[in-house]
Design a protein around this motif. Structure first.
Motif, PDB file in Angstrom:
ATOM      1  N   HIS A   1       0.827  -1.209   0.000  1.00 22.34           N
ATOM      2  CA  HIS A   1       0.000   0.000   0.000  1.00 22.34           C
ATOM      3  C   HIS A   1       0.865   1.265   0.000  1.00 22.34           C
ATOM      4  CE1 HIS A   1      -3.389   2.621   0.708  1.00 22.34           C
ATOM      5  NE2 HIS A   1      -2.759   3.133   1.742  1.00 22.34           N
ATOM      6  N   ALA A   2       1.884   1.319   0.840  1.00 23.55           N
ATOM      7  CA  ALA A   2       2.846   2.426   0.842  1.00 23.55           C
ATOM      8  C   ALA A   2       3.947   2.015  -0.129  1.00 23.55           C
ATOM      9  CB  ALA A   2       3.391   2.655   2.243  1.00 23.55           C
ATOM     10  N   PHE A   3       3.897   2.526  -1.360  1.00 24.67           N
ATOM     11  CA  PHE A   3       4.691   1.919  -2.429  1.00 24.67           C
ATOM     12  C   PHE A   3       5.807   2.772  -3.004  1.00 24.67           C
ATOM     13  CE2 PHE A   3       0.877   3.717  -4.420  1.00 24.67           C
ATOM     14  CZ  PHE A   3       1.377   4.393  -5.531  1.00 24.67           C
ATOM     15  N   CYS A   4       6.221   3.842  -2.337  1.00 26.13           N
ATOM     16  CA  CYS A   4       7.261   4.690  -2.927  1.00 26.13           C
ATOM     17  C   CYS A   4       8.573   3.934  -3.134  1.00 26.13           C
ATOM     18  CB  CYS A   4       7.483   5.956  -2.109  1.00 26.13           C
ATOM     19  SG  CYS A   4       8.090   5.689  -0.433  1.00 26.13           S
ATOM     20  N   GLY A   5       9.015   3.161  -2.149  1.00 28.38           N
ATOM     21  CA  GLY A   5      10.260   2.409  -2.280  1.00 28.38           C
ATOM     22  C   GLY A   5      10.152   1.306  -3.306  1.00 28.38           C
ATOM     23  N   CYS A   6       9.022   0.645  -3.339  1.00 28.49           N
ATOM     24  CA  CYS A   6       8.776  -0.422  -4.303  1.00 28.49           C
ATOM     25  C   CYS A   6       8.775   0.145  -5.723  1.00 28.49           C
ATOM     26  CB  CYS A   6       7.444  -1.094  -3.965  1.00 28.49           C
ATOM     27  SG  CYS A   6       7.035  -2.507  -4.992  1.00 28.49           S
ATOM     28  N   GLY A   7       8.102   1.258  -5.915  1.00 29.75           N
ATOM     29  CA  GLY A   7       8.056   1.887  -7.234  1.00 29.75           C
ATOM     30  C   GLY A   7       9.421   2.372  -7.685  1.00 29.75           C
ATOM     31  N   ALA A   8      10.210   2.924  -6.754  1.00 30.77           N
ATOM     32  CA  ALA A   8      11.564   3.367  -7.092  1.00 30.77           C
ATOM     33  C   ALA A   8      12.435   2.178  -7.484  1.00 30.77           C
ATOM     34  CB  ALA A   8      12.188   4.131  -5.921  1.00 30.77           C
ATOM     35  N   SER A   9      12.281   1.071  -6.775  1.00 36.10           N
ATOM     36  CA  SER A   9      13.012  -0.154  -7.093  1.00 36.10           C
ATOM     37  C   SER A   9      12.662  -0.662  -8.490  1.00 36.10           C
ATOM     38  CB  SER A   9      12.706  -1.222  -6.037  1.00 36.10           C
ATOM     39  OG  SER A   9      13.311  -2.437  -6.353  1.00 36.10           O
ATOM     40  N   LEU A  10      11.377  -0.684  -8.799  1.00 37.29           N
ATOM     41  CA  LEU A  10      10.947  -1.103 -10.141  1.00 37.29           C
ATOM     42  C   LEU A  10      11.508  -0.171 -11.216  1.00 37.29           C
ATOM     43  CD1 LEU A  10       7.248  -2.107  -9.485  1.00 37.29           C
ATOM     44  CD2 LEU A  10       9.025  -3.588 -10.442  1.00 37.29           C
ATOM     45  N   TYR A  11      11.468   1.116 -10.956  1.00 36.48           N
ATOM     46  CA  TYR A  11      11.955   2.101 -11.930  1.00 36.48           C
ATOM     47  C   TYR A  11      13.454   1.940 -12.180  1.00 36.48           C
ATOM     48  CZ  TYR A  11      13.019   6.613 -14.064  1.00 36.48           C
ATOM     49  OH  TYR A  11      13.463   7.606 -14.908  1.00 36.48           O
ATOM     50  N   LEU A  12      14.229   1.783 -11.099  1.00 38.01           N
ATOM     51  CA  LEU A  12      15.679   1.721 -11.233  1.00 38.01           C
ATOM     52  C   LEU A  12      16.211   0.345 -11.626  1.00 38.01           C
ATOM     53  CD1 LEU A  12      16.738   3.904  -8.189  1.00 38.01           C
ATOM     54  CD2 LEU A  12      17.119   4.439 -10.595  1.00 38.01           C
ATOM     55  N   PHE A  13      15.607  -0.720 -11.078  1.00 39.86           N
ATOM     56  CA  PHE A  13      16.177  -2.056 -11.232  1.00 39.86           C
ATOM     57  C   PHE A  13      15.301  -3.012 -12.029  1.00 39.86           C
ATOM     58  CE2 PHE A  13      17.527  -0.370  -7.027  1.00 39.86           C
ATOM     59  CZ  PHE A  13      18.811  -0.023  -7.406  1.00 39.86           C
ATOM     60  N   GLY A  14      14.076  -2.577 -12.347  1.00 42.00           N
ATOM     61  CA  GLY A  14      13.191  -3.416 -13.142  1.00 42.00           C
ATOM     62  C   GLY A  14      12.532  -4.536 -12.358  1.00 42.00           C
ATOM     63  N   ARG A  15      12.645  -4.494 -11.040  1.00 44.07           N
ATOM     64  CA  ARG A  15      12.021  -5.524 -10.211  1.00 44.07           C
ATOM     65  C   ARG A  15      11.845  -5.014  -8.786  1.00 44.07           C
ATOM     66  NH1 ARG A  15      15.816  -9.279  -7.478  1.00 44.07           N
ATOM     67  NH2 ARG A  15      17.879  -8.347  -7.582  1.00 44.07           N
TER      68      ARG A  15
END
Length: 136
Positions: A21-35
């Motif tokens: 639900h709190a997804f800023c770190g998850c979204g940044a990880s996806l953006y930078l590392f693709g996963r």
């Protein structure tokens, strides 16, 4: 990092699939590392796991409860950023990085040597500290 196709304030999505639900770190990880790299779902982990850096494209700006990726310097402390969980959306917009800690997500402060390093990470030997022990 190509940013010409974005105007400040461009909404590029909502909560990515698989992110909490709190997804800023998850979204940044996806953006930078693709996963999704689960420990990075917590914004504070970005400060603990990555070395400090000078603000530049591809670096992350983090504070205890939020993280975003720097894309392009706009002047002063204002950057065009990839910002996940801004108003429950993923958005590219201009933000001040005042009050944020800038870190280099391309170097790991520490990791558990029994586990393979995530793709895109490089161990930074000079900053290995036991207190940050953990693995991705």
């Amino acid at each position: 990092m190509h940013v010409a196709s974005y105007d400040a304030g461009t909404v590029i999505g909502g909560r990515p699939e698989g992110c909490p639900h709190a997804f800023c770190g998850c979204g940044a990880s996806l953006y930078l590392f693709g996963r999704i790299i689960e420990p990075l779902n917590r914004a504070a982990e970005w400060i603990d796991r990555f070395p400090r850096a000078i603000a530049s494209p591809g670096m992350a700006a983090a504070r205890r409860h939020h993280v975003m990726v720097l894309m392009e310097h706009r002047g002063g402390d204002v950057w065009l950023v990839h910002d996940s969980n801004y108003g429950h959306r993923t958005i590219v917009h201009e933000r001040s990085i005042s009050g944020y800690v800038v870190v280099n997500p391309n170097q790991v402060v520490s990791y558990n040597s029994d586990d393979p390093q995530p793709r895109g990470f490089h161990h930074h030997h000079r900053h290995h500290h036991k207190k940050y022990a953990g693995s991705f």
